[in-house]
Design a protein around this motif. Structure first.
Motif, PDB file in Angstrom:
ATOM      1  N   GLU A 283       0.855  -1.177   0.000  1.00 54.01           N
ATOM      2  CA  GLU A 283       0.000   0.000   0.000  1.00 54.01           C
ATOM      3  C   GLU A 283       0.896   1.233   0.000  1.00 54.01           C
ATOM      4  OE1 GLU A 283      -2.988   0.079   2.999  1.00 54.01           O
ATOM      5  OE2 GLU A 283      -3.378  -2.045   2.801  1.00 54.01           O
ATOM      6  N   ALA A 284       0.634   2.134  -0.897  1.00 55.00           N
ATOM      7  CA  ALA A 284       1.429   3.355  -0.987  1.00 55.00           C
ATOM      8  C   ALA A 284       0.565   4.516  -0.543  1.00 55.00           C
ATOM      9  CB  ALA A 284       1.915   3.573  -2.411  1.00 55.00           C
ATOM     10  N   LYS A 285       0.902   5.080   0.608  1.00 58.22           N
ATOM     11  CA  LYS A 285       0.176   6.230   1.121  1.00 58.22           C
ATOM     12  C   LYS A 285       1.167   7.386   1.207  1.00 58.22           C
ATOM     13  CE  LYS A 285      -3.235   3.761   3.869  1.00 58.22           C
ATOM     14  NZ  LYS A 285      -3.779   3.573   5.213  1.00 58.22           N
TER      15      LYS A 285
END
Length: 163
Positions: free
Chosen positions: A53-55
């Protein structure tokens, strides 16, 4: 000799069911096996990897602006005295023509003074045989030696000739 206008006969077609049954069944089984294998490989798709997940986290940005204004420098003014140069003026030359006294009064009407009443554009007296200007057609003047010449049309041109 064979007839050149007749085409050779093509080979006779084979009957539709000449292959043995066991070969036809093996082709169907192999094709089905390839289809199933491709479907299984394509459905796994993740290859054992976990999704990431890229936040994006907001970052604080500090901007500092410094404006420097220079102080005005002292102004130096240098003045020069300029002397006006005198412009050259045209030189005026006055030429006086004096008539010479005739030594002999019996010159049969010739003007022996040597002055020309009509001169060329370069300032020289005309002599017999020279071409006349358009403005001199029919005019009479004297040569440098005092002989009288007239601008007359002769030999297909306007020329100075003795009178």
């Amino acid at each position: 000799m064979t007839n050149p206008y007749t085409a050779p006969l093509p080979p006779s077609p084979r009957p539709p069911d000449t292959r043995p049954l066991h070969k036809r069944v093996l082709v169907w089984i192999g094709g089905t096996a390839l289809l199933v294998t491709g479907a299984l490989i394509g459905s796994s798709g993740d290859d054992g990897q976990q999704p990431v997940e890229a936040k994006a986290k907001p970052a604080t940005t500090v901007t500092a602006t410094l404006t420097a204004t220079p102080e005005p420098a002292p102004t130096v003014t240098e003045t020069e005295t300029v002397k006006a140069k005198a412009k050259p003026v045209p030189t005026v030359t006055v030429t006086r023509t004096a008539k010479a006294k005739a030594a002999d009064s019996g010159t049969s009407g010739q003007d022996s003074t040597g002055t020309c009443t009509i001169v060329s554009s370069s300032g020289n007296c005309y002599s017999a045989g020279q071409f006349c200007r358009n403005s001199d057609h029919g005019a009479v003047t004297t040569t440098a030696s005092g002989s009288r010449v007239k601008c007359a049309y002769r030999s297909n041109a306007w020329r100075w000739s003795y009178i």
